[in-house]
Design a protein around this motif. Structure first.
Motif, mmCIF file in Angstrom:
data_model
loop_
_atom_site.group_PDB
_atom_site.id
_atom_site.type_symbol
_atom_site.label_atom_id
_atom_site.label_comp_id
_atom_site.label_asym_id
_atom_site.label_seq_id
_atom_site.Cartn_x
_atom_site.Cartn_y
_atom_site.Cartn_z
ATOM 1 N N VAL A 70 3.961 10.363 2.548
ATOM 2 C CA VAL A 70 3.690 9.219 3.433
ATOM 3 C C VAL A 70 5.005 8.526 3.784
ATOM 4 C CG1 VAL A 70 2.571 6.961 3.580
ATOM 5 C CG2 VAL A 70 1.361 8.885 2.549
ATOM 6 N N TRP A 89 1.417 10.407 -3.355
ATOM 7 C CA TRP A 89 1.480 10.705 -1.918
ATOM 8 C C TRP A 89 2.892 10.447 -1.377
ATOM 9 C CZ3 TRP A 89 -3.704 8.782 -2.982
ATOM 10 C CH2 TRP A 89 -4.712 9.719 -2.695
ATOM 11 N N ILE A 129 0.837 -1.203 0.000
ATOM 12 C CA ILE A 129 0.000 0.000 0.000
ATOM 13 C C ILE A 129 0.872 1.254 0.000
ATOM 14 C CG2 ILE A 129 -1.606 1.346 1.422
ATOM 15 C CD1 ILE A 129 -3.002 -1.251 2.155
ATOM 16 N N SER A 134 2.055 1.809 -3.483
ATOM 17 C CA SER A 134 0.978 2.314 -4.356
ATOM 18 C C SER A 134 0.675 3.781 -4.064
ATOM 19 C CB SER A 134 -0.306 1.510 -4.139
ATOM 20 O OG SER A 134 -0.115 0.186 -4.535
ATOM 21 N N LEU A 135 0.689 4.155 -2.778
ATOM 22 C CA LEU A 135 0.424 5.563 -2.434
ATOM 23 C C LEU A 135 1.507 6.464 -3.023
ATOM 24 C CD1 LEU A 135 -0.782 5.239 1.291
ATOM 25 C CD2 LEU A 135 -2.171 5.899 -0.682
ATOM 26 N N LEU A 173 0.880 6.988 -6.576
ATOM 27 C CA LEU A 173 -0.262 7.876 -6.817
ATOM 28 C C LEU A 173 0.071 9.327 -6.455
ATOM 29 C CD1 LEU A 173 -3.104 5.554 -5.458
ATOM 30 C CD2 LEU A 173 -2.879 6.342 -7.819
#
Lengths: 85, 85
Positions: free
Chosen positions: B36, B33, B24, B27-28, B31
């Motif tokens: 994070v 982000w 995750i 993937s963030l 995208l």
């Protein structure tokens, strides 16, 4: 910028089958916990990130849920805790 | 006897590999982000049960975690909400 710890809960929507919850409910009954009426199992997601403010961290987390973390057809999400760390 | 709604979080212990969290996180980043720093994924378990009191509902839920819901070697648990419903 500050550092935030965010707790998110993603759970199956009411009415959506939850086989993992059913299995745990059944095991709890077998272990003697007959007072248990219902069990639902979802994902607990902990995110750490930099953000300008608590509001901004929360709105970024909600955007992540809508875009990646939750399936809008079958799951509900809740960003239930945002704290500066 | 009253009816209680209990929220439990079961998460991988610090130092234990969390491939779902890593996936995750990746993937963030893809995208956009990039703010994070870390993602950990565990189970969010919602239990509804009858109990004598809030204290008794909480202690039953902690016993369920020790006996069934959490693996004591690899996971931590927290009963973070108990409310009468």
């Amino acid at each position: 910028m500050a550092h935030y710890r965010i707790e998110i809960r993603v759970t199956p929507r009411p009415g959506i089958l939850d086989p993992q919850g059913k299995a745990i409910h059944h095991s709890l009954q077998n272990l003697g916990w007959t007072a248990v009426d219902d069990v639902r199992v979802g994902k607990a997601i902990h995110v750490e990130m930099e953000a300008e403010s608590e509001e901004s961290a929360r709105s970024e987390a909600e955007a992540m849920c809508r875009k990646l973390l939750a399936n809008p057809v079958t799951e509900d999400f809740e960003v239930y805790q945002v704290e500066e760390a």
